[in-house]
Write a protein that holds these residues in place. Structure first.
Motif, PDB file in Angstrom:
ATOM      1  N   ASP A 149       0.835  -1.205   0.000  1.00 20.00           N
ATOM      2  CA  ASP A 149       0.000   0.000   0.000  1.00 20.00           C
ATOM      3  C   ASP A 149       0.868   1.254   0.000  1.00 20.00           C
ATOM      4  O   ASP A 149       0.616   2.208  -0.739  1.00 20.00           O
ATOM      5  N   LYS A 150       1.903   1.256   0.824  1.00 16.77           N
ATOM      6  CA  LYS A 150       2.818   2.394   0.906  1.00 16.77           C
ATOM      7  C   LYS A 150       3.545   2.595  -0.429  1.00 16.77           C
ATOM      8  O   LYS A 150       3.701   3.728  -0.907  1.00 16.77           O
ATOM      9  N   ALA A 151       3.976   1.483  -1.020  1.00 15.52           N
ATOM     10  CA  ALA A 151       4.673   1.556  -2.299  1.00 15.52           C
ATOM     11  C   ALA A 151       3.762   2.106  -3.387  1.00 15.52           C
ATOM     12  O   ALA A 151       4.170   2.935  -4.214  1.00 15.52           O
ATOM     13  N   MET A 152       2.497   1.647  -3.404  1.00 17.70           N
ATOM     14  CA  MET A 152       1.546   2.117  -4.423  1.00 17.70           C
ATOM     15  C   MET A 152       1.291   3.615  -4.295  1.00 17.70           C
ATOM     16  O   MET A 152       1.254   4.344  -5.295  1.00 17.70           O
ATOM     17  N   ASP A 153       1.137   4.108  -3.058  1.00 23.67           N
ATOM     18  CA  ASP A 153       0.925   5.544  -2.842  1.00 23.67           C
ATOM     19  C   ASP A 153       2.096   6.355  -3.387  1.00 23.67           C
ATOM     20  O   ASP A 153       1.908   7.400  -4.041  1.00 23.67           O
ATOM     21  N   LEU A 154       3.315   5.899  -3.130  1.00 24.75           N
ATOM     22  CA  LEU A 154       4.497   6.620  -3.594  1.00 24.75           C
ATOM     23  C   LEU A 154       4.562   6.645  -5.121  1.00 24.75           C
ATOM     24  O   LEU A 154       4.865   7.687  -5.728  1.00 24.75           O
ATOM     25  N   GLN A 155       4.287   5.512  -5.768  1.00 24.88           N
ATOM     26  CA  GLN A 155       4.371   5.467  -7.232  1.00 24.88           C
ATOM     27  C   GLN A 155       3.295   6.341  -7.876  1.00 24.88           C
ATOM     28  O   GLN A 155       3.544   6.996  -8.901  1.00 24.88           O
ATOM     29  N   ILE A 156       2.113   6.363  -7.294  1.00 23.99           N
ATOM     30  CA  ILE A 156       1.041   7.210  -7.828  1.00 23.99           C
ATOM     31  C   ILE A 156       1.398   8.685  -7.664  1.00 23.99           C
ATOM     32  O   ILE A 156       1.170   9.510  -8.557  1.00 23.99           O
ATOM     33  N   ASN A 157       1.990   9.056  -6.506  1.00 24.93           N
ATOM     34  CA  ASN A 157       2.446  10.438  -6.292  1.00 24.93           C
ATOM     35  C   ASN A 157       3.513  10.821  -7.316  1.00 24.93           C
ATOM     36  O   ASN A 157       3.509  11.934  -7.861  1.00 24.93           O
ATOM     37  N   ALA A 158       4.429   9.886  -7.579  1.00 21.79           N
ATOM     38  CA  ALA A 158       5.485  10.162  -8.561  1.00 21.79           C
ATOM     39  C   ALA A 158       4.894  10.366  -9.946  1.00 21.79           C
ATOM     40  O   ALA A 158       5.331  11.241 -10.705  1.00 21.79           O
ATOM     41  N   GLN A 159       3.885   9.569 -10.272  1.00 22.02           N
ATOM     42  CA  GLN A 159       3.246   9.709 -11.591  1.00 22.02           C
ATOM     43  C   GLN A 159       2.624  11.094 -11.753  1.00 22.02           C
ATOM     44  O   GLN A 159       2.718  11.717 -12.819  1.00 22.02           O
ATOM     45  N   LYS A 160       1.975  11.584 -10.712  1.00 26.53           N
ATOM     46  CA  LYS A 160       1.382  12.925 -10.761  1.00 26.53           C
ATOM     47  C   LYS A 160       2.456  13.991 -10.972  1.00 26.53           C
ATOM     48  O   LYS A 160       2.256  14.955 -11.716  1.00 26.53           O
ATOM     49  N   MET A 161       3.604  13.814 -10.287  1.00 26.80           N
ATOM     50  CA  MET A 161       4.682  14.790 -10.425  1.00 26.80           C
ATOM     51  C   MET A 161       5.284  14.785 -11.823  1.00 26.80           C
ATOM     52  O   MET A 161       5.827  15.799 -12.282  1.00 26.80           O
ATOM     53  N   LEU A 162       5.211  13.633 -12.509  1.00 26.56           N
ATOM     54  CA  LEU A 162       5.849  13.510 -13.820  1.00 26.56           C
ATOM     55  C   LEU A 162       4.904  13.805 -14.984  1.00 26.56           C
ATOM     56  O   LEU A 162       5.283  13.618 -16.140  1.00 26.56           O
ATOM     57  N   GLU A 163       3.682  14.246 -14.684  1.00 36.15           N
ATOM     58  CA  GLU A 163       2.689  14.466 -15.744  1.00 36.15           C
ATOM     59  C   GLU A 163       3.197  15.437 -16.821  1.00 36.15           C
ATOM     60  O   GLU A 163       3.013  15.219 -18.011  1.00 36.15           O
ATOM     61  N   ASN A 164       3.844  16.507 -16.387  1.00 36.58           N
ATOM     62  CA  ASN A 164       4.320  17.524 -17.335  1.00 36.58           C
ATOM     63  C   ASN A 164       5.811  17.416 -17.610  1.00 36.58           C
ATOM     64  O   ASN A 164       6.405  18.312 -18.209  1.00 36.58           O
ATOM     65  N   SER A 165       6.427  16.318 -17.191  1.00 39.31           N
ATOM     66  CA  SER A 165       7.869  16.147 -17.366  1.00 39.31           C
ATOM     67  C   SER A 165       8.166  15.504 -18.723  1.00 39.31           C
ATOM     68  O   SER A 165       7.373  14.722 -19.243  1.00 39.31           O
ATOM     69  N   ASP A 166       9.306  15.851 -19.298  1.00 43.52           N
ATOM     70  CA  ASP A 166       9.756  15.211 -20.537  1.00 43.52           C
ATOM     71  C   ASP A 166      10.894  14.241 -20.265  1.00 43.52           C
ATOM     72  O   ASP A 166      11.640  13.855 -21.176  1.00 43.52           O
ATOM     73  N   ASN A 167      11.052  13.843 -18.992  1.00 45.57           N
ATOM     74  CA  ASN A 167      12.071  12.858 -18.619  1.00 45.57           C
ATOM     75  C   ASN A 167      11.492  11.460 -18.855  1.00 45.57           C
ATOM     76  O   ASN A 167      10.856  10.860 -17.988  1.00 45.57           O
ATOM     77  N   TYR A 168      11.719  10.920 -20.056  1.00 45.41           N
ATOM     78  CA  TYR A 168      11.126   9.637 -20.440  1.00 45.41           C
ATOM     79  C   TYR A 168      11.670   8.479 -19.610  1.00 45.41           C
ATOM     80  O   TYR A 168      10.969   7.493 -19.370  1.00 45.41           O
ATOM     81  N   GLU A 169      12.916   8.596 -19.181  1.00 44.68           N
ATOM     82  CA  GLU A 169      13.508   7.511 -18.395  1.00 44.68           C
ATOM     83  C   GLU A 169      12.790   7.362 -17.052  1.00 44.68           C
ATOM     84  O   GLU A 169      12.496   6.246 -16.604  1.00 44.68           O
ATOM     85  N   LEU A 170      12.470   8.498 -16.415  1.00 43.78           N
ATOM     86  CA  LEU A 170      11.740   8.443 -15.148  1.00 43.78           C
ATOM     87  C   LEU A 170      10.314   7.947 -15.358  1.00 43.78           C
ATOM     88  O   LEU A 170       9.790   7.171 -14.555  1.00 43.78           O
TER      89      LEU A 170
END
Length: 678
Positions: A149-170
């Protein structure tokens, strides 16, 4: 001290040569993405005066990680933290790389320390991409520790942060980790979507190793879904690409997957060959995880080849890694195959000891995922209810369409009849009669099928409701601390989950049989030997239920039956277990086998109580029970006899039920006998 002074001097010199260093590292980074790791290393060593420069050693450490040389990477990285006047970006990169290498070496405590240090630096830099990368890394770590559950929350938060990013590797890394979590949580549709997105972004980065590794994982996902027709060529294609990149860790994983596929297909020589290849590539890395699994797979392969001593040798090599990981699942695997190996050596005392440990380890592992499984089942129920509503709408639409089609057809027939009645009136009337009759028959058949489907869905929903209600009550009681004995509650939850899994498995198997999708493997089998196995298995069952077993066998030693042995064994054991469950002690179960030149006759009958004349013809109906309360208490799904009937039909045989002479139920199975061994 002198060496440290020289190191500082070399670093100070490097500051004056920054442009050259930047070009050298940029070229090495490009070569690394292209998978040319040895060329990248030579590029970094081309200028001798730069060999001690921190940025060069950092890039060398990244290449070592790509080569699965984690200890070497840690040795290169550790001194870099002690150097003075480092930029925050450099400190972030070093801490992040140390965290990755310690995690892959299964040292989770140190990995968490360096990941958190990297996150603090990213926050101080106020760099969204670096913060997202730190969150992604921590999510991977917590997933490895079982905190899903903790891992899923972190990955979802990261996805939101990367919405406007052009860092394809991340973005690729984030989608790949979301796939891993969805896969663990058994969300197959979401898992495949996230993995396909990860592959899209990996291709955009141009990082060949990551692209190949993701393609490999996609092939392994196909294998997990039992889609071997696609999985095997995908794996071989991935291996061809990975061999060009010298990606030994991924190559070991690919051969491990092919080992598992061929083992399931009972292709023992192929499975052993791939297990050896898996070990060979694992030995070229510093990945303790890959080495552990290669030894476990080799032990498993040699157990299948009836070579327990060789299996135990590989288990001994796996033992140090099992102790290092401190994982209930890894320990369970080690103890399970140790038990099987000692059992083959007929050292039953050791086998029993390892089996007890394996059971304890599995309970620990299962306890960690019980709550997750309960939530997953709720989601499955929600999907089932949505499917039911959709089916109802489709049914209404289909009925309306049929009515409209019938009206249109009638109008066309009457119009045609009015134009041609003077010439072919008799023919038109006859044709109209036939069409009406066929339409009526098709409508009746369609309505009958719809009613059967509705009844089946209603019965399944009814069967799911009781265990799910019990699951909900126990989970709510645990949430509010209303139960003193939590282990008893966990046990009941496990029982209900097992009951649901059995029902779903039976429904799936029955569906395969009725849709003729079940693979039947006809082979020539000695009937006398097969009968002896039936007798042995049924005798064990009757002893468990304190019943007497009677055998009445009259079969020639050279009689050969052409059938699918595993499917026939499943039918006979299901019938025998059914007889034991519904026969009162003291009573008996009798097995009778006869064979002539044309067919084999197998009969299983038991003593009282029997079934009524009213219930007897309905015993093959799906989800039908004579005594519903007793059947549920004994764990029956009501599909056993339906599965037996469909299986015997698939084997070109026949199965009938009648009242037994001893007051119980008598089941008679006949199968065609094709040839006799000369």
């Amino acid at each position: 001290m002198k060496r440290f002074t020289l190191l500082l001097a070399a670093w100070a010199f490097s500051l004056s040569a920054a442009p050259l260093t930047s070009d050298t590292i940029s070229e090495a980074v490009k070569l690394t993405k292209e998978g040319k790791l040895n060329v990248a290393l030579k590029t970094l060593e081309r200028e001798k005066q730069l060999i001690f420069q921190p940025q060069v050693n950092l890039q060398r450490a990244k290449i070592a990680r790509e080569q699965a040389q984690y200890n070497l990477a840690i040795e290169l990285l550790s001194p870099l933290l002690t150097l003075p006047e480092q930029t925050l970006e450099f400190r972030y990169d070093v801490n992040k790389e140390l965290g990755v290498n310690f995690r892959r070496n299964m040292n989770t405590d140190k990995a968490e320390y360096y990941y958190l240090a990297a996150k603090q630096i990213a926050l101080s830099l106020d760099n969204d991409d670096l913060i997202a990368q730190s969150i992604i890394n921590l999510g991977v770590l917590y997933e490895a520790q079982g905190a899903f559950d903790k891992a899923m929350d972190l990955q979802i938060n990261a996805q939101k942060m990367l919405e406007n990013s052009d860092n394809y590797e991340l973005k690729a890394a984030n989608y790949y980790n979301l796939f891993g979590l969805s896969n663990v949580l058994r969300q197959a549709t979401q898992a495949r979507f996230f993995l396909e997105q990860a592959l899209v972004y990996d291709k955009k980065t141009g990082h060949k190793r990551n692209t190949a590794a993701t393609a490999l994982t996609l092939a392994q996902l196909s294998a997990k879904e039992d889609d071997y027709q696609n999985a095997i060529p995908q794996l071989k294609e991935a291996i061809s690409l990975l061999e060009q990149l010298n990606a030994n860790e991924s190559l070991s994983s690919a051969h491990g997957t092919l080992f598992s596929i061929y083992l399931k297909q009972n292709k023992l020589n192929k499975s052993l060959w791939h297990a050896k290849k898996e070990k060979a590539y694992a030995e070229m890395t510093q990945s303790t995880v890959r080495k552990f699994w290669s030894y476990i797979h080799l032990a498993q392969a040699y157990i299948k080849h009836k070579q327990p001593d060789t299996a135990l040798d590989y288990l001994a090599q796996a033992k140090p890694f099992e102790a290092q990981f401190k994982s209930a699942f890894f320990t369970h695997q080690y103890n399970l195959y140790s038990s099987k190996a000692y059992a083959q050596k007929e050292n039953y005392e050791e086998a029993y000891s390892y089996l007890l440990n394996a059971t304890a380890n599995f309970k620990t592992f299962a306890k960690n995922i019980e709550e997750r499984d309960a939530v997953t089942i709720k989601k499955r129920l929600d999907n089932l209810l949505k499917s039911l509503k959709l089916a109802q709408e489709e049914k209404k639409h289909a009925l309306t369409t049929i009515e409209l089609e019938n009206e249109t057809l009638q109008k066309r027939i009457w119009l045609l009849a009015s134009l041609l009645i003077s010439v072919v009136s008799g023919f038109i009337i006859y044709a109209y009669y036939i069409k009406q009759k066929n339409t009526h028959y098709k409508a009746q058949m369609y309505q009958h099928n719809l009613e059967q489907k509705e009844q089946m869905l209603a019965d399944i929903s009814h069967e799911l409701r009781t265990p799910l209600s019990v699951l909900k009550l126990h989970i709510e009681a645990l949430e509010h601390n209303l139960i003193d004995d939590k282990f008893l509650a966990y046990g009941k939850i496990n029982d209900k989950i097992a009951q649901l899994n059995n029902l779903i498995s039976d429904v799936y198997q029955l569906s395969q049989l009725q849709n003729q999708a079940m693979y039947i493997n006809f082979q020539e089998i000695n009937l006398q030997q097969l009968t002896q196995k039936f007798m042995s298995d049924i005798k064990v069952l009757t002893e468990q239920y304190q019943l007497r077993f009677i055998s009445d066998i009259d079969v020639a030693a050279n009689t050969v039956l052409n059938t699918d042995q595993s499917k026939l064994e499943q039918v006979i054991l299901n019938l025998a277990k059914n007889a034991c469950l519904y026969t009162d002690a003291p009573g008996h179960v009798r097995l009778k086998v006869r064979a002539n030149k044309n067919q084999v006759f197998i009969q299983l009958d038991d003593s009282s109580p029997g079934v009524s004349d009213e219930d007897l013809p309905r015993l093959f109906d799906r989800l039908y029970r004579v005594d519903k309360s007793r059947s549920r208490a004994l764990g029956g799904s009501g599909l056993g006899l339906s599965i037996c009937q469909s299986t015997i039909t698939a084997l070109a045989g026949n199965i009938t039920l009648k009242h037994g002479k001893s007051g119980g139920l008598c089941v008679q199975v006949t199968l065609p006998l094709y040839k006799t061994l000369k």
